[in-house]
Scaffold this active site. Structure first.
Site, PDB file in Angstrom:
ATOM      1  N   VAL A 106       2.039 -30.783 -32.399  1.00  0.00           N
ATOM      2  CA  VAL A 106       2.213 -29.610 -31.547  1.00  0.00           C
ATOM      3  C   VAL A 106       3.379 -29.775 -30.582  1.00  0.00           C
ATOM      4  CG1 VAL A 106       0.649 -30.321 -29.688  1.00  0.00           C
ATOM      5  CG2 VAL A 106       0.953 -27.893 -30.188  1.00  0.00           C
ATOM      6  N   ALA A 162      -2.125 -39.075 -29.725  1.00  0.00           N
ATOM      7  CA  ALA A 162      -2.569 -37.812 -30.324  1.00  0.00           C
ATOM      8  C   ALA A 162      -1.362 -36.956 -30.660  1.00  0.00           C
ATOM      9  CB  ALA A 162      -3.499 -37.057 -29.385  1.00  0.00           C
ATOM     10  N   ASP A 163      -1.435 -36.306 -31.811  1.00  0.00           N
ATOM     11  CA  ASP A 163      -0.391 -35.368 -32.204  1.00  0.00           C
ATOM     12  C   ASP A 163      -0.725 -33.946 -31.770  1.00  0.00           C
ATOM     13  OD1 ASP A 163       1.744 -36.512 -34.499  1.00  0.00           O
ATOM     14  OD2 ASP A 163      -0.020 -37.741 -34.141  1.00  0.00           O
ATOM     15  N   ARG A 164      -1.998 -33.676 -31.587  1.00  0.00           N
ATOM     16  CA  ARG A 164      -2.415 -32.356 -31.106  1.00  0.00           C
ATOM     17  C   ARG A 164      -3.783 -32.483 -30.462  1.00  0.00           C
ATOM     18  NH1 ARG A 164      -0.971 -26.662 -32.978  1.00  0.00           N
ATOM     19  NH2 ARG A 164       0.613 -27.724 -34.215  1.00  0.00           N
ATOM     20  N   ALA A 192      -6.224 -34.522 -32.869  1.00  0.00           N
ATOM     21  CA  ALA A 192      -5.708 -34.916 -34.181  1.00  0.00           C
ATOM     22  C   ALA A 192      -4.756 -36.082 -33.984  1.00  0.00           C
ATOM     23  CB  ALA A 192      -4.983 -33.751 -34.845  1.00  0.00           C
TER      24      ALA A 192
END
Length: 369
Positions: A103, A254-256, A264
């Site tokens: 994100v 975390a990527d999102r 995620a």
């Protein structure tokens, strides 16, 4: 700005000066250190998609700067402000398609589009819109380093405050969340760096992070470089490590992050969280607020990218010799979602997001806005 003179002596994935961008080819680490010249947004898209650069914060910065280099090299730009804005916005939309789960990339694009639109509305020349974009992209690079150091400081303070019968702590981390995944210092690995700098860290453990081995290739590389006491383990050894009492916390990136705190992150994170819960070990997520996506009420709405089957079928992330039986089908998700119910705290650059009382989720909206 990062100068090209720093390239050989740093672990930075992104080396930028106005009009020039070099990205460390992380596919070749730790055995070879090679920087690729990124001349435009097409180069940036390919570098992100092919995992030359990876890590949600680094992806966003690399995308923004690849377009900044392309825009700078358009000068002198003779078009009007509307044409310049349309060109830049179209390129940003293209770059966002390179890694949809992270994100930070889409968040950066939204913020940069606002800068572009504001400039186009008030400035009389297209070159002024180009200049406004370049300056905004450069500011993102500077802000990311400051954000990471704040995350490290908040995380170290949180963990130190929770130490009881010991003055030091050993932690386990997954994937790569350090200087190579950001503009510098790192998120979860930044917390580990801060713990070590303050004399709180006993030992760091990192997983291989199959199938692309970001842990064994990149995190281990950073830990060795910084002379932090560390040990590499197989992904499947994590539960045994916890049972043996050798770690007192798990820290991941975390990527999102959804509005309720579901996160995620690299595939295998969910397994670590479940194992940590079973063994009574706190599980921390360290991520900048740019990773928060308030448009998603829960992690069920996060789109999970699936990677090439070759990454499982072959060595070297799909580039080497075949190791799996011919004809076998493959499921290779790049990420999994960890529910907020089994996350202890989320560490950000503005502080630590905690749960209230018996809450099972986080009220991230109040914190992030």
């Amino acid at each position: 700005m990062t100068s090209s003179a720093q390239v050989e002596n740093s672990l930075q994935a992104i080396c930028y000066e106005r009009g020039s961008l070099k990205l460390l080819d992380q596919r070749k680490l730790p055995l070879e250190t090679t920087y690729l010249n990124i001349l435009d947004s097409n180069d940036g898209w390919n570098a992100i998609r092919d995992m030359v650069v990876r890590g949600a914060p680094a992806i966003a910065i690399a995308a923004a700067l690849s377009l900044a280099v392309e825009a700078f090299n358009l000068q002198p730009y003779g078009g009007g402000p509307v044409d310049a804005a349309s060109f830049l916005i179209d390129k940003l939309d293209y770059l966002v398609s390179s890694r949809p789960t992270a994100v930070n990339l889409s968040d950066a694009a939204v913020k940069l589009k606002e800068v572009i639109s504001n400039s186009a509305a008030k400035d009389s020349e297209g070159s002024m819109v180009i200049q406004a974009y370049i300056e905004a992209a450069e500011t993102m690079l500077e802000d990311d380093v400051a954000s990471n150091k704040a995350i490290g400081s908040y995380g170290a303070s949180l963990i130190q405050a929770r130490l009881t019968d010991s003055k030091k702590i050993s932690v386990l981390t997954h994937c790569n969340t350090g200087s190579l995944a950001t503009a510098g210092y790192g998120t979860a690995l930044g917390v580990i760096r801060s713990l070590y700098a303050e004399g709180i860290l006993e030992h760091a453990y990192c997983t291989e992070t199959r199938p692309f081995n970001q842990g064994s290739r990149l995190t281990a590389y950073e830990l060795v470089h910084d002379k932090i006491p560390a040990t590499l383990i197989a992904d499947s050894a994590a539960a045994a490590l916890m049972k043996a009492g050798r770690v007192q916390a798990v820290i991941v990136g975390a990527d999102r992050v959804a509005a309720n705190g579901d996160t995620a992150n690299k595939i295998g994170t969910y397994s670590l969280a479940v194992n940590a819960k079973h063994h009574g070990i706190p599980f921390y997520v360290a991520a900048p607020l740019t990773s928060v996506d308030l448009s998603l009420s829960s992690g069920d709405q996060i789109v999970i990218e699936e990677r090439s089957a070759n990454e499982l079928l072959n060595t070297k992330g799909g580039l080497g010799e075949q190791v799996a039986a011919s004809g076998i089908s493959v499921w290779n998700p790049a990420f999994d979602v960890t529910p907020a119910t089994i996350i202890d705290s989320i560490i950000t650059e503005k502080g630590v997001i905690m749960k209230n009382g018996m809450d099972t989720e986080f009220d991230i909206k109040l914190f992030a806005e």
